[in-house]
Each structure stands twice: as structure tokens, then as C-alpha cells.
Enzyme design. Structure first.
Site, mmCIF file in Angstrom:
data_model
loop_
_atom_site.group_PDB
_atom_site.id
_atom_site.type_symbol
_atom_site.label_atom_id
_atom_site.label_comp_id
_atom_site.label_asym_id
_atom_site.label_seq_id
_atom_site.Cartn_x
_atom_site.Cartn_y
_atom_site.Cartn_z
ATOM 1 N N GLU A 104 6.850 35.966 -25.790
ATOM 2 C CA GLU A 104 6.800 35.666 -26.962
ATOM 3 C C GLU A 104 5.345 35.202 -27.512
ATOM 4 O O GLU A 104 4.897 35.664 -28.517
ATOM 5 C CB GLU A 104 7.633 34.842 -27.416
ATOM 6 C CG GLU A 104 9.128 35.332 -27.455
ATOM 7 C CD GLU A 104 10.346 34.221 -27.753
ATOM 8 O OE1 GLU A 104 10.542 33.305 -27.030
ATOM 9 O OE2 GLU A 104 11.152 34.482 -28.862
ATOM 10 N N GLU A 124 16.421 35.255 -22.169
ATOM 11 C CA GLU A 124 17.234 34.280 -22.886
ATOM 12 C C GLU A 124 18.685 34.358 -23.036
ATOM 13 O O GLU A 124 19.595 33.426 -22.982
ATOM 14 C CB GLU A 124 16.705 34.082 -24.437
ATOM 15 C CG GLU A 124 15.313 33.288 -24.417
ATOM 16 C CD GLU A 124 14.208 34.262 -24.383
ATOM 17 O OE1 GLU A 124 14.413 35.367 -23.968
ATOM 18 O OE2 GLU A 124 13.187 33.743 -24.624
HETATM 19 C C1 3H9 Z 1 13.047 30.543 -23.651
HETATM 20 O O1 3H9 Z 1 11.759 30.871 -23.253
HETATM 21 C C2 3H9 Z 1 13.179 30.242 -25.151
HETATM 22 C C3 3H9 Z 1 12.318 30.743 -25.984
HETATM 23 O O2 3H9 Z 1 12.632 32.064 -26.241
HETATM 24 C C4 3H9 Z 1 12.481 29.911 -27.089
HETATM 25 C C5 3H9 Z 1 12.145 28.630 -27.177
HETATM 26 C C6 3H9 Z 1 12.160 27.928 -28.673
HETATM 27 N N1 3H9 Z 1 11.579 26.109 -17.204
HETATM 28 O O3 3H9 Z 1 13.458 30.495 -9.634
HETATM 29 P P1 3H9 Z 1 12.515 29.793 -8.842
HETATM 30 C C7 3H9 Z 1 11.689 26.334 -12.140
HETATM 31 S S1 3H9 Z 1 14.391 30.376 -22.478
HETATM 32 C C8 3H9 Z 1 11.635 25.007 -16.212
HETATM 33 O O4 3H9 Z 1 12.934 29.267 -7.723
HETATM 34 P P2 3H9 Z 1 11.269 32.537 -8.280
HETATM 35 C C9 3H9 Z 1 12.947 26.572 -11.072
HETATM 36 O O5 3H9 Z 1 13.689 25.502 -11.874
HETATM 37 C C10 3H9 Z 1 13.542 30.823 -20.769
HETATM 38 N N2 3H9 Z 1 11.749 25.207 -14.940
HETATM 39 O O6 3H9 Z 1 11.174 30.926 -8.340
HETATM 40 C C11 3H9 Z 1 12.293 25.933 -9.618
HETATM 41 O O7 3H9 Z 1 12.316 24.790 -10.002
HETATM 42 P P3 3H9 Z 1 12.362 23.704 -8.524
HETATM 43 C C12 3H9 Z 1 12.979 31.971 -20.474
HETATM 44 C C13 3H9 Z 1 11.566 26.616 -14.355
HETATM 45 O O8 3H9 Z 1 9.974 32.493 -7.696
HETATM 46 C C14 3H9 Z 1 10.912 26.657 -9.937
HETATM 47 O O9 3H9 Z 1 10.433 26.586 -11.169
HETATM 48 N N3 3H9 Z 1 12.743 32.325 -19.245
HETATM 49 C C15 3H9 Z 1 11.624 27.427 -15.316
HETATM 50 O O10 3H9 Z 1 12.271 32.795 -7.470
HETATM 51 C C16 3H9 Z 1 10.727 27.868 -9.200
HETATM 52 O O11 3H9 Z 1 11.795 28.895 -9.700
HETATM 53 C C17 3H9 Z 1 13.757 32.222 -18.188
HETATM 54 O O12 3H9 Z 1 14.813 32.312 -18.217
HETATM 55 C C18 3H9 Z 1 11.598 27.395 -16.808
HETATM 56 N N4 3H9 Z 1 11.577 28.003 -17.745
HETATM 57 O O13 3H9 Z 1 11.392 32.862 -9.754
HETATM 58 C C19 3H9 Z 1 12.939 32.540 -17.025
HETATM 59 N N5 3H9 Z 1 11.590 28.671 -14.759
HETATM 60 O O14 3H9 Z 1 11.644 24.212 -7.609
HETATM 61 C C20 3H9 Z 1 13.897 31.500 -15.763
HETATM 62 C C21 3H9 Z 1 11.589 28.353 -13.467
HETATM 63 O O15 3H9 Z 1 12.407 22.427 -8.735
HETATM 64 N N6 3H9 Z 1 12.958 31.551 -14.549
HETATM 65 N N7 3H9 Z 1 11.844 26.871 -13.237
HETATM 66 O O16 3H9 Z 1 13.700 24.450 -8.008
HETATM 67 C C22 3H9 Z 1 13.122 32.409 -13.753
HETATM 68 O O17 3H9 Z 1 13.754 33.601 -13.918
HETATM 69 C C23 3H9 Z 1 12.557 32.255 -12.457
HETATM 70 O O18 3H9 Z 1 12.479 31.140 -12.054
HETATM 71 C C24 3H9 Z 1 10.992 33.156 -11.980
HETATM 72 C C25 3H9 Z 1 10.391 32.595 -10.772
HETATM 73 C C26 3H9 Z 1 11.190 34.562 -12.231
HETATM 74 C C27 3H9 Z 1 10.251 32.666 -13.329
#
Ligand code: 3H9
Length: 698
Positions: A104, A124
Site C-alpha cells: 500500500e 490481509e
Molecule cells: C497489514 O499490512 C494491514 C494493512 O493493510 C492496514 C493497516 C492499517 N508484523 O515468517 P517469518 C515476524 S497486515 C510483525 O518467520 P519468512 C514474524 O513473526 C500485514 N511481525 O520469515 C517472525 O518473527 P519471529 C500484512 C512480523 O522469511 C519474523 O518476522 N502482511 C510481520 O519465512 C520473520 O518472519 C503480512 O501478512 C508483520 N507484518 O517470511 C505479511 N511479518 O522471528 C506477514 C513477519 O519473532 N508475514 N513478522 O518469529 C509474512 O508473510 C512472512 O513473515 C514474510 C517473511 C513473507 C514477510
């Protein structure tokens, strides 16, 4: 601590670099840093701004850890709008995963460049939300309603090339994102390129909103957020931009307050927490490059396929050359599926089937394997024989694993002289598809052997859960209990079809009787025979209708008939008319007068049985934490993700009410409805399963 956004003015171009490891989530400091950076660039006379991320990725989204807490200004939609409103040319230089709020932000900048490996999306919906920072308004303006809805309602990731084809980004270039962004911004300034604002593009063309909403709702099996994306995008078409944004915000906030959002975010963190065990801290796994699989049936071939796809070399041991060839055929069949889906190419297919896979009928050929997985017939004497042979041939330090789904791994380990090297690796069928792996720790399993199990699971792309030894470990033990609750309801008056329908409308992909037909009714038959042979509890209720079905050769889908008739194909099931008379005969023989069940009661009893046994599994330490149960049921048993798992569901439903029901039902069947001590304790102390998860996380 470095600034969340580093600012660097290079000539007339300001570089804003996000520094919020590990994924540059858009937490408060990052949002504020972006606003400050844009304002400073404007003040300092820059002509362009480049936004990019330090480390492995551009912004991977809003900071999920902030959800549920009071939101802090500046809010992300305001940050997006402020970026777009800048009179400077703002460029996003993307790498890694630009997801959710990250994309975004990118959509709010005026130009977008990405490295070839970059991936982007609006995931999301997987968190029970819609894009809430103007994504539902900007994306359809940029790429059209249909394509925008596809991206949003599936939450899928789009690769850089597809993004370019969609018009989502302007350019792909290899190299460091900051350097690429700077060069691109320079070029744009030199060319006198205009500032481009997606919000100023004309409103996209409308579609049939109600029909699309209904179709998406149906596809979500009760999950609401994908369908709400449709309503938000409808706003983009029908309302001025600012009102569309307000509408999106309203929907986003409403979803933020739902159990579905809580359930899905619980699932997100739980699946990342399962592999984090104190006992694994600092423990190095043993190296594994070559594995062996014993037994090339559906399960063994699936495991071999998964290992080959993970880049391991596999030796498959079978009883005869013919059986080995059959196993190879099964593996090749599995791999041709991967070929069709583009996961491997023809050369890869040939390399995996001809070079990486070796067939043998001799245990001597297993001497070099780093890890050996046994997937033979589920019978203790057979397993012990296999492990004794493995003990004789395996090299020192080789990990010896059993794929048993319920047998005692301690007893299996005792058939060897090296029980420290033995553990259970319980894959789920089909093993090359199902993501769950239960890693079963026996009494003497060495810590580095457990670590090796987790490392192997990671390599194979599995979600691995640690389980202790008991009949059925975490998943099958709980399954057996809630299945029994369903069987009791059938004896008392419900039909398998009503039970399946009630659970499918709860969100399970399939009800328990449809699942039994898929797995094969012979499996449950064998378990019942074994349990009867071991001796049932004197108060345990039993029935014979399922045995009679099996005796007639009806094993479910594979024979064309089970609880359902599949004459019109596996997806076109209709009730098998032979079933209800068998059930009625059973009821009559036991002197039961059938009564009516509401769908709500069916669900309540089924779920209470699941939660009660799960509480026992946690209480006994078979599962370390409630979240381990949740992940097991989500990944291995079709539990609806948007409900978070059975113990998250129980917390949200209220533990005291569940315990009250269990106690009330104990009046009719004290044997089955024994409240789990842990459930009683939590209710007495006013605590939840989530409290236990938090305590375990320290
Ligand atoms: C959003 O954006 C809403 C908006 O539209 C509007 C808002 C108003 N936040 O998965 P991994 C942490 S909703 C906080 O093991 P990978 C994760 O917990 C969001 N923490 O690595 C982990 O922590 P820990 C939309 C996050 O390389 C560490 O990072 N975005 C977030 O296999 C490593 O993650 C998503 O839904 C976060 N957003 O994969 C993306 N993301 O080491 C969600 C990750 O303490 N994330 N962490 O366990 C993912 O899909 C995967 O984490 C990503 C990396 C592909 C990024």
C-alpha cells in the site's frame, strides 16, 4: 538503536531506508519516520524521494504485533496519502516481499521499481482483515477490479514479472534496491517525468457486486474477510476517493473486532512458534543429505517425493524388485504433479527420478544414509524387526525414524542398541502435499536428533510440531476422541450426514464421515479391532454399523462406497442408502430410542470433546503448549484457520461454559465426559489456554 527510517540526501534525491528488522514491518516508528523523511526532503529542496528497505525486504506489512492495541498516529492510510500528496517524485524500490501495508505504501508512491525476485501482495485476508491502508482503493484504479479482487481475495503473492504485466510496477531491474531506485529517480528527474498519483486515476469500471460478494463468501467457507474486500472495492468504484478510503477504514475496523481476525492472527504466530522450543536452543542438528525410506506404499512414496523435492537424495527400500518399481511409479506420479504445476522442469523431473532416487531390496544399501524413515505396516512386531535390522546396518550417528501414527516409539527405540538416535516422524498422507509433521520425542531421543527432525521438516517445507509418546500422539489421539463423540451422537439419533453438514458449516473442509471415506474405512476398522482386542473400558460405548459396512467391502471412496456413494465421482457424494438401516439396527440392538439433535448441539458436543481431550494432551505434556495442538489440528485435520485452532476457539467461546456442558453430559456418560484436569484448573483459576502459551514463551 538506529532510526527506523534512515535519511540520506544525495544531491537532489532523498533516500529513505527502512531499518526495522526482521521484515521492516510498518510499526509506529517506521510510519512516523516516513512522514518525517518526506517532510524533510521537501524542506531540504529535494526533487525526488526513493523509499526502500534495508536487509531482506521492503516493508512486509503493518506491524501485526500492534493489532488489538490502541492505534497510534500517524495511521498508515494517512502516511500513504501524505506520501502520494508530496509534490516531489516518490519512487519505491522493492525487494523481498512487499506485502499488505508495504504494497500500500508502494501504491502511494509515484513510480515503482523492483528486483526480479521481488514478490508482492495484499495478504490481509489471511489475517481475517482487508487491506486497510488504501489498497482496496488504489489497486483497482491501477490494475482494474477483476485483477485487484483476485490479488486481494486470495491474498496470493505476485512475482515481479507478473506485477509488471499487471501494470502494478513500472520496471524490473536486478541489483541493490537503493542503487536502482536512485538511478531510476535520477532518470525520471532528467526526463521531466510527471508526478503520478494513483488516487487521481478514474474510478474503475463496476462489476456485479452482489453476485461477486456471494461467490467469494461461498469460496471462503464461512470466512468473511475475502467477501468484505468486494464491498471495499465496490466503494472504490462508487465513491469519491476520500470516501472510499473512509469506507475501507470502517470495514477494516469492524473486521479487527472479529473472532476471525483473532483466530487467524493466532494461527500466524502459532505456526511460527511451534519450532521455537527451549530444548532446541543452541542444539546443532546432525547433517542430513541422504535419506532412506523403508516401504514404498502411499505414505513412503509421499515422504520420498517430499524429500526429493527438498533436494535430498533418497534410497527407497522395498521387499521385492517389483514392489520397488511400483514405489518408483508412485514417486514419479507424484513428481509429475509437481512438473505440471511448474514446481520442477523436465530436466529436474528426470534428475530426481533417475539420479537422486535409488531403489533397493537390501538393508546393506542403507549403510550410508544420514537418516532413515520407516513407513512399513503399522504393527509393532513388524516395526521392531525393521529397527533391529536398521541397528545392524545404519552408520553411527544416523537418525532412525518411525512414521508410526500411534505406536509406542519408546518400545520401537528399545529394539535398537541406540535409542538416543530414534524418534518418530509422523507425516500425514499424502506426505508430499500435507504440511503437518509430528515430531515424536521418545524417552531417550537425543536433543540433536530432535533438532535434526525439525531441520528436516523445515527443509521439506513442513510445519513441524513436537509431540510426546502416547497412543496417537497429539492429532490422532484427539481425533479418536472427537470421532467417538460423533459416533455416540449417531447411536443416540443423529445421522452421519447431519453431523458432516454441521461441521462443514462450522468451516471444516469435510465432515468426519466424509473424511473417513476419503482416508479409507479400513483404517478405523483396524484401530477398532485392535482396541477391542486390548479390551475396552467396561463403560465404553461400542457399535457395529461401521464394521458391517467394512465387512461388505465398503471402504469409502477407494471402493466407491462408504458412508456416501461416489458413483458420480469423488466430489458428487450422496448418502449411501445402506448406512441408516445399519445404524438403526445398532440402536435397536442396544435398546436406544433415537432423539433429535440440533446442529448447534452436534457442534457443541464435537468441539467440547475435542477441547477436553486436547486439554488432557497439554496437561500430560504430550503437547508442550496449547498452540501446538492448534497448529496440529489446523494443518493435519482441516480445522478452519479462521477459528484459530480448537484451543483458541475454546478461549474465545469461554472455558467455563464448555466445562459446565462437559459436567452436565457426564451425568449421562461419566466415562466419556470426564473433565480434563487442566480444563478444570484453568476455569478455577480464571485463566485461558492463551495464558499458558504466553507463559511458555517467557
Ligand atoms: C497489514 O499490512 C494491514 C494493512 O493493510 C492496514 C493497516 C492499517 N508484523 O515468517 P517469518 C515476524 S497486515 C510483525 O518467520 P519468512 C514474524 O513473526 C500485514 N511481525 O520469515 C517472525 O518473527 P519471529 C500484512 C512480523 O522469511 C519474523 O518476522 N502482511 C510481520 O519465512 C520473520 O518472519 C503480512 O501478512 C508483520 N507484518 O517470511 C505479511 N511479518 O522471528 C506477514 C513477519 O519473532 N508475514 N513478522 O518469529 C509474512 O508473510 C512472512 O513473515 C514474510 C517473511 C513473507 C514477510
Amino acid at each position: 538503536m538506529p532510526d527506523a527510517i534512515a535519511y540520506d540526501l544525495q544531491g537532489d534525491i532523498a533516500i529513505l531506508k527502512a531499518q526495522n528488522p526482521p521484515v521492516n514491518a510498518l510499526g509506529h516508528a517506521v510510519r512516523q519516520g516516513l512522514i518525517d523523511g518526506i517532510e524533510r526532503a521537501e524542506r531540504e529542496g529535494a526533487r525526488a524521494v526513493v523509499i526502500h528497505g534495508d536487509g531482506s525486504t521492503y516493508f512486509a506489512g503493518a506491524d501485526i504485533r500492534e493489532f488489538g492495541k490502541p492505534p497510534q498516529e500517524p495511521h498508515l492510510p494517512d502516511v500513504c496519502n501524505r506520501i502520494e500528496a508530496s509534490p516531489l517524485i516518490v519512487v519505491s524500490a522493492m525487494h523481498g516481499t512487499a506485502l499488505g501495508g508495504g504494497l500500500e505504501i508502494a501504491l502511494s508512491t509515484h513510480y515503482r521499481i523492483a528486483v526480479p525476485s521481488a514478490r508482492m501482495g495484499l495478504p490481509e485476508v489471511h489475517l481475517g482483515l482487508i487491506p486497510g491502508a488504501t489498497g482496496t482503493q488504489r489497486l483497482p484504479r491501477l490494475i482494474g477490479v477483476d485483477k485487484a479482487l483476485d490479488v486481494m481475495t486470495t491474498g496470493r503473492q505476485v512475482g515481479a514479472q507478473e506485477a509488471l504485466d499487471l501494470g502494478l510496477i513500472d520496471r524490473i531491474e536486478d541489483g541493490a534496491p537503493g542503487v536502482n531506485g536512485l538511478a531510476y529517480a535520477r532518470q525520471l528527474i532528467d526526463e521531466g517525468a510527471p508526478r503520478r498519483a494513483v488516487s487521481e486515476l478514474p474510478a474503475p469500471a463496476p462489476i456485479d457486486w452482489d453476485a461477486t460478494y456471494e461467490a467469494v463468501l461461498k469460496r471462503g467457507r464461512g470466512q468473511i474477510s475475502p467477501a468484505m474486500c468486494v464491498r471495499a472495492v465496490q466503494g472504490a468504484c462508487e465513491l469519491p476517493f476520500a470516501e472510499g478510503v473512509a469506507n475501507e477504514r470502517r470495514i477494516f475496523r469492524e473486521l479487527m473486532d472479529t473472532d476471525q481476525r483473532q483466530g487467524m492472527i493466532h494461527a500466524f504466530f502459532a505456526e511460527r512458534a511451534v519450532g521455537k522450543l527451549p530444548e532446541l536452543k543452541g542444539v546443532e542438528p546432525r547433517p542430513v543429505a541422504a535419506i532412506a525410506v523403508i516401504g514404498g506404499g502411499t505414505m513412503g512414496s509421499g515422504i520420498a517425493t517430499s524429500a526429493l523435492m527438498a533436494g535430498l537424495s533418497v534410497t527407497m527400500l522395498e521387499m521385492s524388485p517389483e514392489a520397488a518399481e511400483k514405489a518408483k511409479g508412485r514417486i514419479a506420479g507424484n513428481l509429475s504433479g509437481a512438473l505440471k504445476r511448474g514446481k520442477i522442469d523436465q530436466a529436474g523431473f528426470e534428475r530426481l527420478t533417475e539420479q537422486a532416487l535409488t531403489l533397493t531390496t537390501s538393508y546393506d544399501d542403507l549403510a550410508e544414509a544420514d537418516l532413515i524413515i520407516e513407513a512399513v505396516f503399522e504393527e509393532m512386531s513388524v516395526k521392531k524387526e525393521v529397527f533391529a535390522k536398521l541397528d545392524a546396518v545404519a552408520k553411527p550417528g544416523a537418525v532412525l525414524a518411525s512414521n508410526t501414527s500411534y505406536l509406542d516409539v519408546d518400545e520401537i527405540a528399545a529394539a535398537t542398541s541406540r535409542p538416543g538416535d530414534v524418534l518418530g516422524l509422523h507425516f500425514f498422507s499424502p506426505a508430499h502435499v500435507m504440511k503437518l509433521l509430528e515430531i515424536v520425542v521418545a524417552d531417550k531421543t537425543a536433543p540433536d536428533v530432535l533438532a535434526t527432525g525439525f531441520a528436516l521438516g523445515k527443509k521439506m517445507g513442513k510445519v513441524s510440531v513436537r509431540a510426546g509418546v502416547c497412543d496417537g500422539f497429539i492429532g490422532n489421539r484427539i481425533l479418536s476422541h472427537y470421532r467417538t463423540a460423533a459416533d455416540h451422537m449417531i447411536l443416540d439419533g443423529a445421522s452421519p450426514y447431519q453431523i458432516d453438514a454441521a461441521l462443514e458449516s462450522f468451516g471444516f473442509a469435510m465432515g468426519p464421515f466424509a473424511v473417513a471415506d476419503l482416508a479409507g474405512l479400513d483404517i478405523g476398522w483396524a484401530v477398532r479391532k485392535r482396541k477391542r482386542a486390548e479390551g475396552l473400558h467396561p463403560q465404553a460405548r461400542d457399535s457395529s454399523y461401521a464394521d458391517t459396512l467394512c465387512e461388505a467391502g465398503h471402504f469409502g471412496q477407494k471402493t466407491g462406497k462408504g458412508y456416501y456413494d461416489y458413483v458420480a465421482g469423488p466430489k458428487a457424494r450422496v448418502p449411501n442408502p445402506e448406512v441408516m438401516p445399519l445404524i438403526e439396527a445398532d440402536r435397536a440392538a442396544q435398546g436406544i430410542t433415537p432423539r433429535d439433535f440440533t446442529d448447534a448441539e452436534i457442534l457443541r458436543r464435537y468441539m467440547a470433546a475435542m477441547v477436553n481431550e486436547a486439554a488432557r494432551v497439554v496437561g500430560e505434556g504430550i503437547a508442550r503448549r496449547p498452540l501446538d495442538v492448534d497448529v496440529t489440528l489446523l494443518y493435519g485435520y482441516g480445522f478452519p484457520r479462521y477459528r484459530g485452532g480448537p484451543l483458541k476457539w475454546a478461549d474465545m467461546e469461554g472455558l467455563p461454559g464448555l466445562l459446565d456442558d462437559i459436567r452436565a453430559w457426564a451425568a449421562e456418560d461419566a466415562h466419556f465426559w470426564q473433565p480434563a484436569p487442566l480444563l478444570e484448573q484453568l476455569v478455577a483459576e480464571g485463566r485461558s489456554f492463551e495464558d499458558l502459551n504466553k507463559e511458555a514463551a517467557g
